[in-house]
Enzyme design. Structure first.
Site, PDB file in Angstrom:
ATOM      1  CD  GLU A 162      -3.144  -0.220   2.266  1.00  0.00           C
ATOM      2  OE1 GLU A 162      -3.049   0.482   3.184  1.00  0.00           O
ATOM      3  OE2 GLU A 162      -4.319  -0.768   2.014  1.00  0.00           O
ATOM      4  CE  LYS A 177     -12.581   0.765   1.110  1.00  0.00           C
ATOM      5  NZ  LYS A 177     -12.003   1.631   2.142  1.00  0.00           N
ATOM      6  CG  HIS A 187       8.392 -29.866  -0.553  1.00  0.00           C
ATOM      7  ND1 HIS A 187       8.692 -31.155  -0.850  1.00  0.00           N
ATOM      8  CD2 HIS A 187       9.035 -29.214   0.397  1.00  0.00           C
ATOM      9  CE1 HIS A 187       9.914 -31.317   0.183  1.00  0.00           C
ATOM     10  NE2 HIS A 187       9.973 -30.191   0.871  1.00  0.00           N
TER      11      HIS A 187
HETATM   12  O1  PA5 Z   1      -4.297   1.126   5.653  1.00  0.00           O
HETATM   13  C1  PA5 Z   1      -5.098   1.484   5.547  1.00  0.00           C
HETATM   14  O2  PA5 Z   1      -5.662   2.870   5.654  1.00  0.00           O
HETATM   15  C2  PA5 Z   1      -6.310   0.573   5.286  1.00  0.00           C
HETATM   16  O3  PA5 Z   1      -6.037  -0.847   5.326  1.00  0.00           O
HETATM   17  C3  PA5 Z   1      -7.562   0.692   6.488  1.00  0.00           C
HETATM   18  O4  PA5 Z   1      -7.054   0.237   7.772  1.00  0.00           O
HETATM   19  C4  PA5 Z   1      -8.686  -0.386   6.042  1.00  0.00           C
HETATM   20  O5  PA5 Z   1      -9.397  -0.279   4.905  1.00  0.00           O
HETATM   21  C5  PA5 Z   1      -9.859  -0.174   7.406  1.00  0.00           C
HETATM   22  O6  PA5 Z   1     -10.192   1.113   7.362  1.00  0.00           O
HETATM   23  P1  PA5 Z   1     -11.057   1.593   8.612  1.00  0.00           P
HETATM   24  O7  PA5 Z   1     -10.222   1.443   9.906  1.00  0.00           O
HETATM   25  O8  PA5 Z   1     -11.525   2.912   8.511  1.00  0.00           O
HETATM   26  O9  PA5 Z   1     -12.309   0.441   8.777  1.00  0.00           O
END
Ligand code: PA5
Length: 443
Positions: free
Chosen positions: A284, A419, A305
């Protein structure tokens, strides 16, 4: 000498010296950008000095809440996804016994990190005759997967405990705003904070990770000490003394030299979820603007394996980063067998960890000879201290590496695309036009 040892000697010969020297200069610039807090995404640098500056009062409340949960629950449901899930999951998996739970901890079950109806239904059955509490973790409070799980298990909690249900709900969310914050205020859930300046994937050492981790009976003081030690060890602007800088450098050098994939390898299955956490951290942070090392992971010798053939002789675009643990938590010797039908009596009396170590050494040699450079990260043992130390090491290296790549390490704009499509297909109000367009595309 630092607690973690980084060995990059097995990357030699896979890159040009000029590439190394040019990128070394960039690494220094990136280190300065991070430390001076003047780069992209600098609103999200709360993790950088967190081991030093964390909220001690919140930390005390986390320990108290964990004590209460351990006294009145068999199970803690940790509801969250992405950065609100992977840190705690990776720590719990690494720091509990393979079978069962820590003696001074409850079972921590993660849900809300996918949309499997079967998993949720099975979990409802499993909880039928158990006492449980919920830690719902969501900064926004509106993420689909955890919100669905929270609805279902809140309902079960109310069914079981009636008016007392709210006393078993712990909400980790934004300090001031959001749907979960509003509900927690209205219904009196105990609240913990996702700090504004710490993004999801950097948040494991805040309440986001620490409450479920403490409930699992893991020593969070020692974890924070590990992170603090790493904070001190890597607060030095010298690539020959700062292995986080060196690791960031070698990843970029190998990437520039055609090694587009990095595989994080462990020889201890307890670390499988650590790799999942690591994948989110780097994926990310770096996968932007059509750039970024593709990250993957493997657990050896299991995956030798299955993936071993591909690693040894497939396309030569991969490098490995191996996490090597010096001392196993437990030892067991191989027994002698009179018949020796499997021919293994030559190993009788030897420690299994010795065999694992030789598997590691042999594999690394074979892979390097096959054209796969290897970086080795050695830690002395599996412990809460090590976990905290490694988290800080990789977070810092990630920030430096992403700046060197030229991207913002702290945003994730691409995550929104799926999303939007999902909401449109599900008929969420406001997405009507998009719904019709997508339905046409699906026909
Ligand atoms: O790293 C990030 O920002 C995302 O992976 C969020 O943590 C994830 O989408 C969850 O979001 P939230 O804490 O608003 O539910």
């Amino acid at each position: 000498m630092s607690y973690l040892k980084l060995d990059v000697t097995k990357t030699k010969g896979f890159y040009d010296e000029k590439v190394y020297l040019d990128l070394e200069k960039e690494i220094y610039k990136s280190y300065d950008t991070l430390r001076n807090k003047n780069g992209l995404g600098n609103d999200y640098l709360g993790w950088l000095d967190l081991p030093l500056d964390y909220d001690k009062d919140e930390f005390r409340r986390i320990k108290e809440a964990a004590k209460k949960i351990k006294s009145d629950s068999d199970v803690l449901l940790s509801i969250g996804i992405g950065g609100s899930y992977l840190g705690a999951k990776s720590a719990v998996e690494m720091l509990k016994p393979y079978f069962g739970t820590n003696k001074n901890g409850v079972e921590v079950i993660f849900v809300g990190n996918h949309i499997s109806s079967t998993y949720i239904a099975d979990l409802k059955d499993y909880l039928k005759d158990k006492d449980f509490s919920i830690n719902v973790i969501s900064k926004s409070g509106t993420t689909t997967e955890p919100s669905i799980a929270f609805r279902i298990f809140k309902d079960l909690l109310i069914e079981k405990y009636g008016n007392d249900a709210a006393k078993r709900i712990y909400a980790t969310t934004d300090k001031k705003k959001g749907a979960l914050k509003t509900e927690a205020d209205a219904l009196g859930y105990q609240e913990f904070v996702v700090p504004d300046d710490v993004g999801g994937r950097y948040s494991v050492l805040t309440a986001v990770g620490l409450l479920p981790i403490a409930c699992a009976g893991i020593d969070i003081d020692s974890m924070m000490e590990g992170a603090l030690t790493a904070h001190k060890d890597y607060n030095v602007r010298d690539i020959n003394k700062n292995d986080a800088m060196k690791y960031a450098l070698l990843r970029n050098v190998l990437y520039k030299s055609g090694k587009k994939l990095e595989m994080l390898v462990n020889y201890e299955p307890k670390l499988i979820y650590f790799s999942e956490w690591w994948k989110q951290l780097f994926g990310e942070s770096e996968g932007k603007n059509n750039k970024g090392i593709w990250i993957t992971s493997a657990s050896f010798s299991t995956d030798l394996h299955s993936l071993g053939q591909m690693i040894q002789q497939g396309e030569r675009t991969i490098f490995e980063t191996v996490i090597s643990v010096e001392k196993p938590e437990r030892e067991i010797k191989i027994n002698k067998e009179e018949s020796n039908l499997d021919g293994l009596n030559f190993l009788a009396g030897k420690d299994i960890s010795y065999v694992n170590k030789m598997a590691m050494e042999g594999t690394m040699l074979a892979h390097v000879e096959g054209g796969v450079p290897n970086i080795r990260v050695t830690v002395p043992e599996i412990s809460a201290f090590t976990y905290g130390y490694m988290v800080y090491f990789f977070e810092l290296a990630c920030g430096i590496s992403a700046y060197t790549l030229g991207v913002n390490p702290f945003d994730q704009p691409g995550v929104e695309s799926y999303k939007k499509n999902m909401f449109a297909l599900l008929g969420k109000p406001g997405y009507e036009e998009m719904h019709d367009e997508l339905v046409k595309k699906l026909k």
